[in-house]
Design a protein around this motif. Sequence first.
Motif, PDB file in Angstrom:
ATOM      1  N   CYS A 179      -4.027  -4.549  10.256  1.00 51.90           N
ATOM      2  CA  CYS A 179      -4.736  -3.394  10.806  1.00 51.90           C
ATOM      3  C   CYS A 179      -5.688  -3.827  11.927  1.00 51.90           C
ATOM      4  O   CYS A 179      -5.755  -3.185  12.983  1.00 51.90           O
ATOM      5  N   ILE A 180      -6.421  -4.901  11.692  1.00 58.08           N
ATOM      6  CA  ILE A 180      -7.349  -5.382  12.712  1.00 58.08           C
ATOM      7  C   ILE A 180      -6.581  -5.912  13.920  1.00 58.08           C
ATOM      8  O   ILE A 180      -7.027  -5.763  15.073  1.00 58.08           O
ATOM      9  N   VAL A 217       4.633  -6.994  20.120  1.00 51.76           N
ATOM     10  CA  VAL A 217       3.393  -7.768  20.214  1.00 51.76           C
ATOM     11  C   VAL A 217       2.916  -8.212  18.834  1.00 51.76           C
ATOM     12  O   VAL A 217       2.503  -9.360  18.628  1.00 51.76           O
ATOM     13  N   LEU A 218       2.982  -7.295  17.871  1.00 53.95           N
ATOM     14  CA  LEU A 218       2.487  -7.598  16.525  1.00 53.95           C
ATOM     15  C   LEU A 218       3.527  -8.293  15.656  1.00 53.95           C
ATOM     16  O   LEU A 218       3.181  -8.895  14.631  1.00 53.95           O
ATOM     17  N   GLY A 219       4.812  -8.183  16.042  1.00 50.18           N
ATOM     18  CA  GLY A 219       5.875  -8.801  15.258  1.00 50.18           C
ATOM     19  C   GLY A 219       6.097  -8.136  13.921  1.00 50.18           C
ATOM     20  O   GLY A 219       6.404  -8.804  12.925  1.00 50.18           O
ATOM     21  N   VAL A 220       5.951  -6.792  13.873  1.00 50.10           N
ATOM     22  CA  VAL A 220       6.112  -6.056  12.619  1.00 50.10           C
ATOM     23  C   VAL A 220       7.021  -4.851  12.851  1.00 50.10           C
ATOM     24  O   VAL A 220       7.324  -4.479  13.991  1.00 50.10           O
ATOM     25  N   SER A 221       7.452  -4.216  11.776  1.00 48.72           N
ATOM     26  CA  SER A 221       8.311  -3.037  11.854  1.00 48.72           C
ATOM     27  C   SER A 221       7.490  -1.803  12.203  1.00 48.72           C
ATOM     28  O   SER A 221       6.259  -1.818  12.154  1.00 48.72           O
ATOM     29  N   ILE A 222       8.179  -0.715  12.525  1.00 50.86           N
ATOM     30  CA  ILE A 222       7.488   0.528  12.872  1.00 50.86           C
ATOM     31  C   ILE A 222       6.736   1.080  11.666  1.00 50.86           C
ATOM     32  O   ILE A 222       5.672   1.699  11.811  1.00 50.86           O
ATOM     33  N   SER A 223       7.247   0.841  10.454  1.00 50.53           N
ATOM     34  CA  SER A 223       6.544   1.312   9.250  1.00 50.53           C
ATOM     35  C   SER A 223       5.219   0.580   9.081  1.00 50.53           C
ATOM     36  O   SER A 223       4.212   1.164   8.667  1.00 50.53           O
ATOM     37  N   LYS A 224       5.181  -0.727   9.421  1.00 48.55           N
ATOM     38  CA  LYS A 224       3.939  -1.495   9.342  1.00 48.55           C
ATOM     39  C   LYS A 224       2.931  -1.002  10.377  1.00 48.55           C
ATOM     40  O   LYS A 224       1.728  -0.932  10.112  1.00 48.55           O
ATOM     41  N   VAL A 225       3.427  -0.658  11.576  1.00 52.45           N
ATOM     42  CA  VAL A 225       2.548  -0.111  12.603  1.00 52.45           C
ATOM     43  C   VAL A 225       1.932   1.200  12.115  1.00 52.45           C
ATOM     44  O   VAL A 225       0.721   1.439  12.265  1.00 52.45           O
ATOM     45  N   PHE A 226       2.760   2.040  11.501  1.00 52.85           N
ATOM     46  CA  PHE A 226       2.270   3.333  11.017  1.00 52.85           C
ATOM     47  C   PHE A 226       1.255   3.149   9.894  1.00 52.85           C
ATOM     48  O   PHE A 226       0.208   3.809   9.863  1.00 52.85           O
ATOM     49  N   GLN A 227       1.538   2.242   8.956  1.00 47.29           N
ATOM     50  CA  GLN A 227       0.601   2.005   7.852  1.00 47.29           C
ATOM     51  C   GLN A 227      -0.728   1.466   8.363  1.00 47.29           C
ATOM     52  O   GLN A 227      -1.793   1.858   7.883  1.00 47.29           O
ATOM     53  N   ALA A 228      -0.669   0.564   9.348  1.00 47.96           N
ATOM     54  CA  ALA A 228      -1.904   0.033   9.931  1.00 47.96           C
ATOM     55  C   ALA A 228      -2.674   1.127  10.648  1.00 47.96           C
ATOM     56  O   ALA A 228      -3.906   1.191  10.578  1.00 47.96           O
ATOM     57  N   ARG A 229      -1.964   2.016  11.324  1.00 45.95           N
ATOM     58  CA  ARG A 229      -2.621   3.100  12.061  1.00 45.95           C
ATOM     59  C   ARG A 229      -3.378   4.034  11.126  1.00 45.95           C
ATOM     60  O   ARG A 229      -4.544   4.362  11.367  1.00 45.95           O
ATOM     61  N   ILE A 230      -2.734   4.472  10.046  1.00 47.85           N
ATOM     62  CA  ILE A 230      -3.404   5.434   9.166  1.00 47.85           C
ATOM     63  C   ILE A 230      -4.563   4.777   8.413  1.00 47.85           C
ATOM     64  O   ILE A 230      -5.542   5.438   8.055  1.00 47.85           O
ATOM     65  N   ALA A 244      -2.337   4.704   0.237  1.00 46.84           N
ATOM     66  CA  ALA A 244      -1.447   5.313   1.223  1.00 46.84           C
ATOM     67  C   ALA A 244      -0.180   4.476   1.336  1.00 46.84           C
ATOM     68  O   ALA A 244      -0.223   3.295   1.632  1.00 46.84           O
ATOM     69  N   LYS A 245       0.946   5.089   1.072  1.00 44.43           N
ATOM     70  CA  LYS A 245       2.233   4.404   1.163  1.00 44.43           C
ATOM     71  C   LYS A 245       3.198   5.250   1.981  1.00 44.43           C
ATOM     72  O   LYS A 245       3.176   6.473   1.894  1.00 44.43           O
ATOM     73  N   VAL A 246       4.029   4.591   2.756  1.00 46.19           N
ATOM     74  CA  VAL A 246       5.036   5.298   3.527  1.00 46.19           C
ATOM     75  C   VAL A 246       6.199   5.644   2.624  1.00 46.19           C
ATOM     76  O   VAL A 246       6.732   4.773   1.925  1.00 46.19           O
ATOM     77  N   LYS A 247       6.577   6.891   2.613  1.00 46.58           N
ATOM     78  CA  LYS A 247       7.699   7.307   1.794  1.00 46.58           C
ATOM     79  C   LYS A 247       9.001   6.741   2.353  1.00 46.58           C
ATOM     80  O   LYS A 247       9.190   6.659   3.547  1.00 46.58           O
ATOM     81  N   LYS A 248       9.897   6.391   1.475  1.00 48.52           N
ATOM     82  CA  LYS A 248      11.173   5.853   1.908  1.00 48.52           C
ATOM     83  C   LYS A 248      11.994   6.943   2.586  1.00 48.52           C
ATOM     84  O   LYS A 248      11.989   8.105   2.187  1.00 48.52           O
ATOM     85  N   THR A 249      12.733   6.538   3.623  1.00 46.15           N
ATOM     86  CA  THR A 249      13.570   7.482   4.341  1.00 46.15           C
ATOM     87  C   THR A 249      14.700   7.932   3.445  1.00 46.15           C
ATOM     88  O   THR A 249      15.386   7.132   2.808  1.00 46.15           O
ATOM     89  N   THR A 250      14.895   9.243   3.379  1.00 46.87           N
ATOM     90  CA  THR A 250      15.944   9.800   2.544  1.00 46.87           C
ATOM     91  C   THR A 250      16.859  10.663   3.386  1.00 46.87           C
ATOM     92  O   THR A 250      16.519  11.078   4.490  1.00 46.87           O
ATOM     93  N   ALA A 251      18.014  10.951   2.864  1.00 44.95           N
ATOM     94  CA  ALA A 251      18.972  11.770   3.596  1.00 44.95           C
ATOM     95  C   ALA A 251      18.444  13.181   3.746  1.00 44.95           C
ATOM     96  O   ALA A 251      17.782  13.729   2.858  1.00 44.95           O
TER      97      ALA A 251
END
Length: 451
Positions: free
Chosen positions: A40-41, A67-80, A276-283
């Motif tokens: 996050c920092i 730049v951060l070397g992480v997935s989009i879900s990690k970026v979102f979790q850090a943002r929130i 806070a957890k990102v919900k898994k992508t579902t159909a």
Amino acid sequence: MLYKELQPADMYMIRLPYSFSDYDRQLLTLFYQPLVGAECISLYLTLWAEGESKNDEQWPHYQLMNVLGVSISKVFQARIALEAIGLLRTWQKSESDGRIFYYELSAPLDADAFLKDPLLSMFLLNKIGENAYKQLRTRFIQTANWNDGFKDVSRTFVDVFKPSTKTGHSVSYEDEFESKQRNSSLPFYYEEFDFSLLQEGLSEQLVPKSAMTIEAKEVIAKLAFLYNLHPVEMQKVVILALDDELHLSEARLKKACADYYKLTVSKKAPVIQNVAKVKKTTAINKMPLTKEEELIHYLETTPPAAVLKDIANGKEPILADVQLANHLVTHYNMPIGVVNVLLQYVLLRTDMKLTKNYAEKIASHWMRKDVKTAKEAMELARSEHEQYIKWKNEGSKQKNYAKKPTREEKVPDWFYKKDGEKKQSGIESNGIQNIDEERKKLLADLNALKR
């Protein structure tokens, strides 16, 4: 679902309303990083560096991922997480070719404001330990008597500067500028706390409404959140915190709440966790939830005090029932979903009377069985139902009156996996009638605890 929240192709812009300094970097590293984590920092520092270019350029979130070397879900979790801790504000706009996010970085609270905040200070203390916490206080907070023996000889503006008779440039005062004032506290929406219920049981003569200032309300709401206390329980905290002039100071509220928590819940300090957890992508065409799945989701995500209120058809539960539920969660570390199943089962098995011994006996059994989810608790209640009836009857035999047999056994709706109407209850909200007497009793209990 994540694809609705953030996509790698979504664009973003950055706004820095302040000129950040090395002092801010120290605060981020030593105060905020233990709370939200290094990722996050890292996101905050990356946005800080990119935002210093002072332009309205747009970048795709792919850039942050690289730049951060992480997935989009990690970026979102850090943002929130940054949003929740008060370091970031996010605006979103949808356009024909996609979404644009505007990220505005907020300056960290200074050390004094951070350490005075009941949520942040307790959160940090739990994360880094008492010794490191004391070292931070010593490093960033100056002693109050640092200038003893000195006299202030500083000059004022008018001592040094005088208006001149020379003509100069005119200044326009019509331009509008946005204030760049820093946050003085953690953003916290205290209006969500039920202050009407809090004041229902308090006498106007002993706890005047004038004592409930905006500052006092914010502290009360934060403490109730931190210690997971019901508004009825916070009535007792307010009574303990009142001073001789019927005022509620921040320091007295903090001490009263900590004392009350040690007396009624646990001697160990509460712990704040990131839930806070990102919900898994579902159909997209996933089948809707069944009635039992909806019930399990409700039991897993609803506070026990709210479940007690729902069982009573919206009536506020009595304080003893709330304290028992909180005790199971905080002292025995039982999952919320398991406690909620236990509350439903015991209340309907005992004619809406939450019998403490009976509830704790079943709770002990579930803890030995290592029950972790509401579904597991429901299945165990079904399989062990006959044993639980024996435990209940054994307790009933100790009473001096005989109970008429009933034709139909009362059990929760989920017991037979059927939908049904909620049972009614006569549970009423309990107010504190004699505040002076209640205050003396609480103080006596606290003194006994200290001894």
